[in-house]
Design an enzyme around this catalytic site. Structure first.
Site, PDB file in Angstrom:
ATOM      1  N   CYS A   1       0.791  -1.334   0.131  1.00 22.69           N
ATOM      2  CA  CYS A   1      -0.115   0.068   0.081  1.00 22.69           C
ATOM      3  C   CYS A   1       0.863   1.078  -0.039  1.00 22.69           C
ATOM      4  CB  CYS A   1      -1.045  -0.016   1.202  1.00 22.69           C
ATOM      5  SG  CYS A   1      -1.999   1.318   1.357  1.00 22.69           S
TER       6      CYS A   1
ATOM      7  N   CYS B   1      -0.206   5.561   7.274  1.00 24.14           N
ATOM      8  CA  CYS B   1      -1.325   5.415   7.944  1.00 24.14           C
ATOM      9  C   CYS B   1      -1.386   4.194   9.087  1.00 24.14           C
ATOM     10  CB  CYS B   1      -2.218   4.485   6.685  1.00 24.14           C
ATOM     11  SG  CYS B   1      -3.813   3.947   7.284  1.00 24.14           S
TER      12      CYS B   1
ATOM     13  N   CYS C   1      -2.493  -0.058   9.439  1.00 21.62           N
ATOM     14  CA  CYS C   1      -1.395  -1.224   9.338  1.00 21.62           C
ATOM     15  C   CYS C   1      -0.192  -0.637  10.069  1.00 21.62           C
ATOM     16  CB  CYS C   1      -1.136  -1.969   7.869  1.00 21.62           C
ATOM     17  SG  CYS C   1      -2.825  -2.235   7.129  1.00 21.62           S
TER      18      CYS C   1
ATOM     19  N   CYS D   1      -6.756   0.740  -0.293  1.00 21.53           N
ATOM     20  CA  CYS D   1      -6.551   0.115   1.019  1.00 21.53           C
ATOM     21  C   CYS D   1      -6.459  -1.497   0.653  1.00 21.53           C
ATOM     22  CB  CYS D   1      -7.914   0.540   1.931  1.00 21.53           C
ATOM     23  SG  CYS D   1      -7.934  -0.312   3.602  1.00 21.53           S
TER      24      CYS D   1
ATOM     25  N   GLN E   1     -17.462 -10.015  14.196  1.00 23.91           N
ATOM     26  CA  GLN E   1     -16.078 -10.238  14.229  1.00 23.91           C
ATOM     27  C   GLN E   1     -15.389  -9.533  12.747  1.00 23.91           C
ATOM     28  OE1 GLN E   1     -14.048 -11.719  16.262  1.00 23.91           O
ATOM     29  NE2 GLN E   1     -15.637 -12.226  17.542  1.00 23.91           N
TER      30      GLN E   1
ATOM     31  N   PHE F   1     -20.667 -12.496  27.888  1.00 26.95           N
ATOM     32  CA  PHE F   1     -20.533 -11.526  26.671  1.00 26.95           C
ATOM     33  C   PHE F   1     -20.896 -11.794  25.555  1.00 26.95           C
ATOM     34  CE2 PHE F   1     -17.309 -11.572  30.406  1.00 26.95           C
ATOM     35  CZ  PHE F   1     -17.505 -10.257  30.779  1.00 26.95           C
TER      36      PHE F   1
ATOM     37  N   GLU G   1     -25.295 -10.796  28.128  1.00 29.83           N
ATOM     38  CA  GLU G   1     -24.433  -9.608  27.642  1.00 29.83           C
ATOM     39  C   GLU G   1     -25.226  -8.236  27.995  1.00 29.83           C
ATOM     40  OE1 GLU G   1     -22.784  -6.809  25.274  1.00 29.83           O
ATOM     41  OE2 GLU G   1     -22.509  -9.080  24.934  1.00 29.83           O
TER      42      GLU G   1
ATOM     43  N   CYS H   1      -9.332 -10.785  22.642  1.00 25.58           N
ATOM     44  CA  CYS H   1      -8.844  -9.840  21.771  1.00 25.58           C
ATOM     45  C   CYS H   1      -7.635  -8.998  22.358  1.00 25.58           C
ATOM     46  CB  CYS H   1      -9.732  -8.889  21.119  1.00 25.58           C
ATOM     47  SG  CYS H   1     -10.688  -7.753  22.517  1.00 25.58           S
TER      48      CYS H   1
END
Length: 388
Positions: free
Chosen positions: A47, A53, A56, A126, A229, A256, A274, A346
């Site tokens: 890219c 940017c 990434c 992108c 996701q 969750f 949740e 995550c």
């Protein structure tokens, strides 16, 4: 001269003499003057915006070294807590598959922000966004200019069943001209929904059909700005790992639970908790429409985690907390007696912290599945199985 051995958590290469070098890959050589000489795992970034940017940080890594980085992040977080576990091969999502992203807009600019900065990098190409989302970047830029956007706004993009879903926060133009411009834009670019939120909650300005996201074959109402996701490949990898982790459990608690990414994938009686009311309401409705045995509860698991007695009613537990982890819930999980726990995370650091508490309570990490669905970023996901 020294050799780059690995990539640290923030993306810098680490040499065998301890020096850090930005934009270096394992196998590169670092000269005494600090110059990086590319090695076998150093690829040409695809890219034009890299490395300016902030979307990434690691486009200079080939797939082998990037997969190694994802696994190393998890192993390093575990090691910091005095833990270790078997790590499976990393599953990477391909380029141009991101179906959820947040861009920033201001005074004719639209894109991700620069690394460690609030400056917007005006996106012209992108290599991570799914094509239907990237195709909206130039038209959205033109729309914001027409609507007179001057102060910064956030643009939340998601790819729903009906097409692109757009939520703009921090900007809500009024008047007939603005309404006509928004309608014309949505019609021209096959937008599924466009909502605006100037601080009082999302207001939908365009939604010709109810917007849904299909999870395990079941359409679920998708709230504006809802969570899913980042890639369908990442979702498939995490769902497969969770299904394997809980095995043939007949009753499962999904904590969750969100919109039901895991609850709807399990062939079991599921209790889903949740804290986001719109998400749990959508899951309840979808489960009822398909007569799925899923009992839902709107519950803040940070303030009111399940007790040990509640947890022990189930054969297995699934949890997928936000980045902060599940410190409060992990304390009760450490003492429960269910057969297995599937923990999706995550954030390797908060996962390792929670895992330490659970291991101290007699649990063992059976395996960990690393997942790289935020391609070329330092953001890492995983699914792990805990057993007694």
């Amino acid at each position: 001269m020294s050799l780059i051995l690995r990539v640290a958590a923030r993306g810098d290469g680490v040499a065998d003499d301890g020096r850090h070098a930005p934009l270096s890959a394992p196998g590169d050589t670092l000269t005494d003057a600090g110059e990086v000489v590319p090695g076998p795992h150093h690829q040409a970034p695809p890219c034009r915006h890299f490395p300016d940017c902030g979307g990434c940080q690691l486009q200079h890594l080939d797939d082998e070294s990037y997969a190694g980085f994802v696994a190393d992040r998890i192993a390093g977080a575990l090691d910091a807590q005095g833990l270790s576990a078997p790590l499976r091969p990393t599953l990477l999502s391909p380029p141009r598959t991101r179906r959820r992203a947040t861009l920033h807009a201001e005074r004719g600019l639209l894109g991700f922000t620069a690394e460690a900065s609030h400056r917007i990098v005006d996106m012209r190409e992108c290599h991570i966004l799914a094509p239907p989302l990237f195709a909206l970047v130039a038209p959205l830029r033109a729309l914001f200019q027409k609507l007179g956007l001057k102060r910064r706004a956030d643009v939340h993009l998601a790819l729903a069943d009906q097409g692109p879903d757009i939520l703009v926060t921090g900007f809500a133009p009024e008047g007939l001209a603005a309404a006509e411009a928004i309608t014309a834009f949505c019609e021209r670019h096959a937008v599924a929904r466009l909502s605006l939120d100037d601080g009082l909650g999302p207001e939908t300005r365009w939604e010709p059909q109810p917007v849904t996201i299909t999870l395990s074959g079941i359409p679920v109402a998708f709230p504006p700005g809802g969570f899913l996701q980042a890639t369908s490949q990442g979702e498939d990898a995490l769902v497969a790992a969770v299904r394997e982790a809980v095995g043939d459990a007949r009753t499962v608690a999904d904590l969750f639970a969100g919109l039901g990414t895991f609850a709807l994938a399990l062939p079991a009686r599921v209790y889903a908790a949740e804290g986001a009311r719109d998400a749990i309401t959508a899951l309840k409705s979808a489960a009822a429409m398909r007569a799925r045995p899923i009992f839902t509860e709107h519950r803040d698991l940070f303030r009111r985690p399940l007790t040990v007695a509640e947890l022990d009613r189930f054969d297995a537990i699934v949890l997928d907390p936000p980045r902060a982890g599940a410190r409060e819930q992990a304390a009760a999980l450490a003492d429960c007696t269910v057969a297995s726990i599937a923990y999706v995370s995550c954030n390797p650091s908060s996962f390792a912290r929670d895992a330490k508490a659970m291991v101290a309570g007699g649990w063992r990490i059976d395996w960990i599945q690393p997942v790289g669905q935020f391609r070329w970023s330092t953001h890492v996901e995983l699914a792990a199985r805990f057993v007694r």
